[in-house]
Design a protein around this motif. Sequence first.
Motif, PDB file in Angstrom:
ATOM      1  N   ARG A 104       0.837  -1.211   0.000  1.00  0.00           N
ATOM      2  CA  ARG A 104       0.000   0.000   0.000  1.00  0.00           C
ATOM      3  C   ARG A 104       0.870   1.260   0.000  1.00  0.00           C
ATOM      4  O   ARG A 104       0.549   2.234  -0.677  1.00  0.00           O
ATOM      5  CB  ARG A 104      -0.919   0.008   1.226  1.00  0.00           C
ATOM      6  CG  ARG A 104      -2.045  -0.984   1.121  1.00  0.00           C
ATOM      7  CD  ARG A 104      -2.919  -0.934   2.357  1.00  0.00           C
ATOM      8  NE  ARG A 104      -3.978  -1.935   2.273  1.00  0.00           N
ATOM      9  CZ  ARG A 104      -4.830  -2.191   3.239  1.00  0.00           C
ATOM     10  NH1 ARG A 104      -4.763  -1.505   4.376  1.00  0.00           N
ATOM     11  NH2 ARG A 104      -5.753  -3.101   3.092  1.00  0.00           N
ATOM     12  N   LYS A 105       1.949   1.226   0.771  1.00  0.00           N
ATOM     13  CA  LYS A 105       2.839   2.389   0.819  1.00  0.00           C
ATOM     14  C   LYS A 105       3.446   2.643  -0.551  1.00  0.00           C
ATOM     15  O   LYS A 105       3.488   3.788  -1.020  1.00  0.00           O
ATOM     16  CB  LYS A 105       3.937   2.162   1.865  1.00  0.00           C
ATOM     17  CG  LYS A 105       4.839   3.369   2.074  1.00  0.00           C
ATOM     18  CD  LYS A 105       5.689   3.254   3.320  1.00  0.00           C
ATOM     19  CE  LYS A 105       6.746   2.190   3.209  1.00  0.00           C
ATOM     20  NZ  LYS A 105       7.654   2.151   4.362  1.00  0.00           N
ATOM     21  N   ARG A 107       2.247   1.905  -3.382  1.00  0.00           N
ATOM     22  CA  ARG A 107       1.211   2.358  -4.330  1.00  0.00           C
ATOM     23  C   ARG A 107       0.533   3.634  -3.856  1.00  0.00           C
ATOM     24  O   ARG A 107      -0.441   4.078  -4.449  1.00  0.00           O
ATOM     25  CB  ARG A 107       0.184   1.237  -4.537  1.00  0.00           C
ATOM     26  CG  ARG A 107       0.776   0.040  -5.281  1.00  0.00           C
ATOM     27  CD  ARG A 107      -0.213  -1.112  -5.456  1.00  0.00           C
ATOM     28  NE  ARG A 107      -0.494  -1.788  -4.192  1.00  0.00           N
ATOM     29  CZ  ARG A 107      -1.669  -1.741  -3.556  1.00  0.00           C
ATOM     30  NH1 ARG A 107      -2.689  -1.078  -4.070  1.00  0.00           N
ATOM     31  NH2 ARG A 107      -1.852  -2.368  -2.409  1.00  0.00           N
ATOM     32  N   ASN A 108       1.030   4.196  -2.740  1.00  0.00           N
ATOM     33  CA  ASN A 108       0.504   5.440  -2.164  1.00  0.00           C
ATOM     34  C   ASN A 108      -0.989   5.344  -1.832  1.00  0.00           C
ATOM     35  O   ASN A 108      -1.759   6.258  -2.071  1.00  0.00           O
ATOM     36  CB  ASN A 108       0.756   6.621  -3.113  1.00  0.00           C
ATOM     37  CG  ASN A 108       0.665   7.956  -2.402  1.00  0.00           C
ATOM     38  OD1 ASN A 108       0.900   8.036  -1.191  1.00  0.00           O
ATOM     39  ND2 ASN A 108       0.307   8.994  -3.136  1.00  0.00           N
ATOM     40  N   VAL A 109      -1.372   4.195  -1.233  1.00  0.00           N
ATOM     41  CA  VAL A 109      -2.764   4.008  -0.797  1.00  0.00           C
ATOM     42  C   VAL A 109      -2.845   3.602   0.679  1.00  0.00           C
ATOM     43  O   VAL A 109      -3.752   2.882   1.081  1.00  0.00           O
ATOM     44  CB  VAL A 109      -3.533   2.993  -1.692  1.00  0.00           C
ATOM     45  CG1 VAL A 109      -3.723   3.545  -3.093  1.00  0.00           C
ATOM     46  CG2 VAL A 109      -2.815   1.642  -1.727  1.00  0.00           C
ATOM     47  N   LEU A 110      -1.868   4.073   1.468  1.00  0.00           N
ATOM     48  CA  LEU A 110      -1.926   3.780   2.905  1.00  0.00           C
ATOM     49  C   LEU A 110      -3.169   4.410   3.539  1.00  0.00           C
ATOM     50  O   LEU A 110      -3.774   3.816   4.424  1.00  0.00           O
ATOM     51  CB  LEU A 110      -0.673   4.313   3.619  1.00  0.00           C
ATOM     52  CG  LEU A 110       0.546   3.387   3.618  1.00  0.00           C
ATOM     53  CD1 LEU A 110       1.739   4.116   4.197  1.00  0.00           C
ATOM     54  CD2 LEU A 110       0.279   2.098   4.375  1.00  0.00           C
ATOM     55  N   THR A 111      -3.508   5.587   3.099  1.00  0.00           N
ATOM     56  CA  THR A 111      -4.731   6.212   3.601  1.00  0.00           C
ATOM     57  C   THR A 111      -5.909   5.739   2.754  1.00  0.00           C
ATOM     58  O   THR A 111      -5.724   5.177   1.683  1.00  0.00           O
ATOM     59  CB  THR A 111      -4.632   7.752   3.546  1.00  0.00           C
ATOM     60  OG1 THR A 111      -4.400   8.145   2.194  1.00  0.00           O
ATOM     61  CG2 THR A 111      -3.521   8.259   4.441  1.00  0.00           C
TER      62      THR A 111
END
Length: 117
Positions: A104-105, A107-111
């Motif tokens: 997720r980090k 792919r920049n989708v942690l939030t």
Amino acid sequence: MQANDYQTWAKTTAIYPAAGTGDTPELMYLALGLAGEAAEVANKVKKIYRDTNDDPNSAKAQELKQGTQDELGDVMWYIANLCTALGTTLEEQMAKNNHKLESRKARNVLTGSGDNR
Ligand SMILES: [Mg+2]
């Protein structure tokens, strides 16, 4: 102490109530116990906020923080025994969670929300 060593030890201290009519009494007992211990963590943090917000370095604050740490140990015990009951290990679940969050980090989708993002 290594996580899987802790898990093996935790099993030696697990005493469950006798099986009733359900087919998964052990899982139920462990999940309810985990929720109860997590609530104890939340309650201690509530007291830190409520009672020591003006003096976070007070003896009372330190006492409550130590109590919170103790409750985290209780949470760990239930998580370890849930892993055993589900046929997995703490280290396997730690690695899978690490992989999921690193993905997720990257792919920049942690939030955001959703289990499968
Ligand atoms: Mg406790």
